[in-house]
Design a protein around this motif. Structure first.
Motif, short mmCIF file in Angstrom:
data_model
loop_
_atom_site.label_atom_id
_atom_site.label_comp_id
_atom_site.label_asym_id
_atom_site.label_seq_id
_atom_site.Cartn_x
_atom_site.Cartn_y
_atom_site.Cartn_z
N SER A 44 0.83 -1.21 0.00
CA SER A 44 0.00 0.00 0.00
C SER A 44 0.86 1.26 0.00
O SER A 44 0.54 2.23 -0.69
N MET A 45 1.97 1.23 0.74
CA MET A 45 2.89 2.38 0.74
C MET A 45 3.49 2.58 -0.65
O MET A 45 3.61 3.71 -1.12
N ILE A 46 3.86 1.49 -1.29
CA ILE A 46 4.45 1.57 -2.63
C ILE A 46 3.41 2.09 -3.62
O ILE A 46 3.72 2.89 -4.49
N ALA A 47 2.16 1.66 -3.45
CA ALA A 47 1.09 2.08 -4.35
C ALA A 47 0.83 3.58 -4.25
O ALA A 47 0.44 4.22 -5.23
N GLN A 48 1.03 4.16 -3.08
CA GLN A 48 0.77 5.58 -2.86
C GLN A 48 1.79 6.48 -3.56
O GLN A 48 1.49 7.61 -3.91
N ALA A 49 2.99 5.97 -3.73
CA ALA A 49 4.05 6.77 -4.34
C ALA A 49 4.30 6.28 -5.77
O ALA A 49 4.04 5.15 -6.10
N LYS A 51 7.37 6.22 -7.15
CA LYS A 51 8.57 5.42 -6.95
C LYS A 51 8.99 5.57 -5.50
O LYS A 51 8.88 6.65 -4.93
N SER A 52 9.47 4.49 -4.91
CA SER A 52 9.93 4.54 -3.52
C SER A 52 11.31 3.92 -3.42
O SER A 52 11.61 2.94 -4.09
N ARG A 53 12.11 4.49 -2.55
CA ARG A 53 13.41 3.89 -2.24
C ARG A 53 13.24 2.95 -1.05
O ARG A 53 12.41 3.21 -0.17
N VAL A 54 14.04 1.92 -1.02
CA VAL A 54 13.97 0.94 0.06
C VAL A 54 14.18 1.62 1.42
O VAL A 54 13.46 1.34 2.38
N VAL A 55 15.13 2.53 1.48
CA VAL A 55 15.43 3.22 2.74
C VAL A 55 14.20 4.01 3.23
O VAL A 55 13.87 4.00 4.41
N GLN A 56 13.51 4.68 2.32
CA GLN A 56 12.32 5.45 2.68
C GLN A 56 11.22 4.52 3.21
O GLN A 56 10.54 4.85 4.18
N LEU A 57 11.03 3.39 2.54
CA LEU A 57 10.01 2.43 2.97
C LEU A 57 10.33 1.89 4.37
O LEU A 57 9.43 1.77 5.20
N ALA A 58 11.60 1.60 4.62
CA ALA A 58 12.01 1.10 5.92
C ALA A 58 11.74 2.15 7.01
O ALA A 58 11.26 1.80 8.10
N GLU A 59 12.02 3.41 6.70
CA GLU A 59 11.75 4.48 7.67
C GLU A 59 10.26 4.58 7.98
O GLU A 59 9.87 4.71 9.14
N LYS A 60 9.43 4.52 6.94
CA LYS A 60 7.97 4.61 7.15
C LYS A 60 7.45 3.44 7.98
O LYS A 60 6.54 3.60 8.79
N MET A 61 8.02 2.25 7.76
CA MET A 61 7.58 1.06 8.48
C MET A 61 8.26 0.93 9.84
O MET A 61 7.89 0.07 10.64
N GLU A 62 9.27 1.78 10.07
CA GLU A 62 10.04 1.75 11.31
C GLU A 62 10.71 0.40 11.53
O GLU A 62 10.67 -0.19 12.61
N VAL A 63 11.33 -0.10 10.44
CA VAL A 63 12.10 -1.34 10.48
C VAL A 63 13.41 -1.12 9.73
O VAL A 63 13.60 -0.08 9.09
N LYS A 64 14.30 -2.09 9.79
CA LYS A 64 15.57 -2.00 9.08
C LYS A 64 15.35 -2.26 7.59
O LYS A 64 14.41 -2.97 7.20
N SER A 65 16.22 -1.70 6.77
CA SER A 65 16.14 -1.91 5.32
C SER A 65 16.19 -3.39 4.97
O SER A 65 15.51 -3.82 4.02
N SER A 66 16.94 -4.16 5.73
CA SER A 66 17.04 -5.59 5.44
C SER A 66 15.69 -6.30 5.59
O SER A 66 15.37 -7.21 4.83
N ALA A 67 14.87 -5.86 6.55
CA ALA A 67 13.53 -6.45 6.74
C ALA A 67 12.64 -6.12 5.54
O ALA A 67 11.88 -6.98 5.07
N VAL A 68 12.73 -4.89 5.05
CA VAL A 68 11.96 -4.49 3.87
C VAL A 68 12.42 -5.28 2.66
O VAL A 68 11.61 -5.74 1.86
N THR A 69 13.72 -5.47 2.52
CA THR A 69 14.27 -6.21 1.39
C THR A 69 13.72 -7.63 1.34
O THR A 69 13.35 -8.12 0.27
N VAL A 70 13.61 -8.29 2.49
CA VAL A 70 13.07 -9.64 2.55
C VAL A 70 11.62 -9.65 2.07
O VAL A 70 11.21 -10.51 1.29
N MET A 71 10.83 -8.68 2.53
CA MET A 71 9.43 -8.60 2.09
C MET A 71 9.35 -8.32 0.60
O MET A 71 8.52 -8.89 -0.11
#
Length: 143
Positions: A44-49, A51-71
């Motif tokens: 849903s976050m990706i759909a709103q933007a 283009k999104s950077r992995v780092v930005q998504l991790a900040e929004k989700m309040e998790v590490k970039s590595s966790a976002v990368t796995v998802m």
């Protein structure tokens, strides 16, 4: 000196926490979408933007970039997102949603809205309006 917690505030907090957990749990049972609740939130976050950077998504989700990368790995396998190297910064990865991802996100949003509507159906229309206004006030206070 200990500070007394208002029993009513404590009761509201506990009730909000229980209801939120129940609704999120019910949303997570939508196995047909093939996503966990956190993955759906990320989609849903990706759909709103655009283009999104992995780092930005991790900040929004309040998790590490590595966790976002796995998802994102799982979501890419499912064909919901695509990743590319940022043309302005070759160290950064840009994530975009695919047409299939938009379809899955829209269906998940529809299901979530229906589920929330079922839970809120116990309220009369005027109570529902007051409830919405109250949450609007809380949201404005958080900004």
């Amino acid at each position: 000196m200990s500070q007394q917690i208002d029993p009513l505030v404590e009761r509201i907090g506990l009730s909000m926490w229980r209801v939120q957990r129940k609704i999120i749990s019910e949303m997570a049972t939508n196995k047909e979408l093939g996503l966990t609740f956190p993955q759906f939130s990320l989609l849903s976050m990706i759909a709103q933007a655009d283009k999104s950077r992995v780092v930005q998504l991790a900040e929004k989700m309040e998790v590490k970039s590595s966790a976002v990368t796995v998802m994102l790995d799982r979501m890419e396998i499912l064909g919901l997102i695509s990743r590319e190297i940022d043309e302005n910064d070759r160290r950064a990865v840009v994530v975009t949603i695919t047409d299939k991802g938009r379809s899955v996100q829209a269906e998940g949003k529809r299901r979530s809205t229906m589920l929330l509507g079922q839970h809120l159906s116990i309220l009369k229309p005027e109570e529902l309006k007051s409830f919405a206004e109250y949450f609007d006030m809380l949201e404005r206070q958080e900004r």
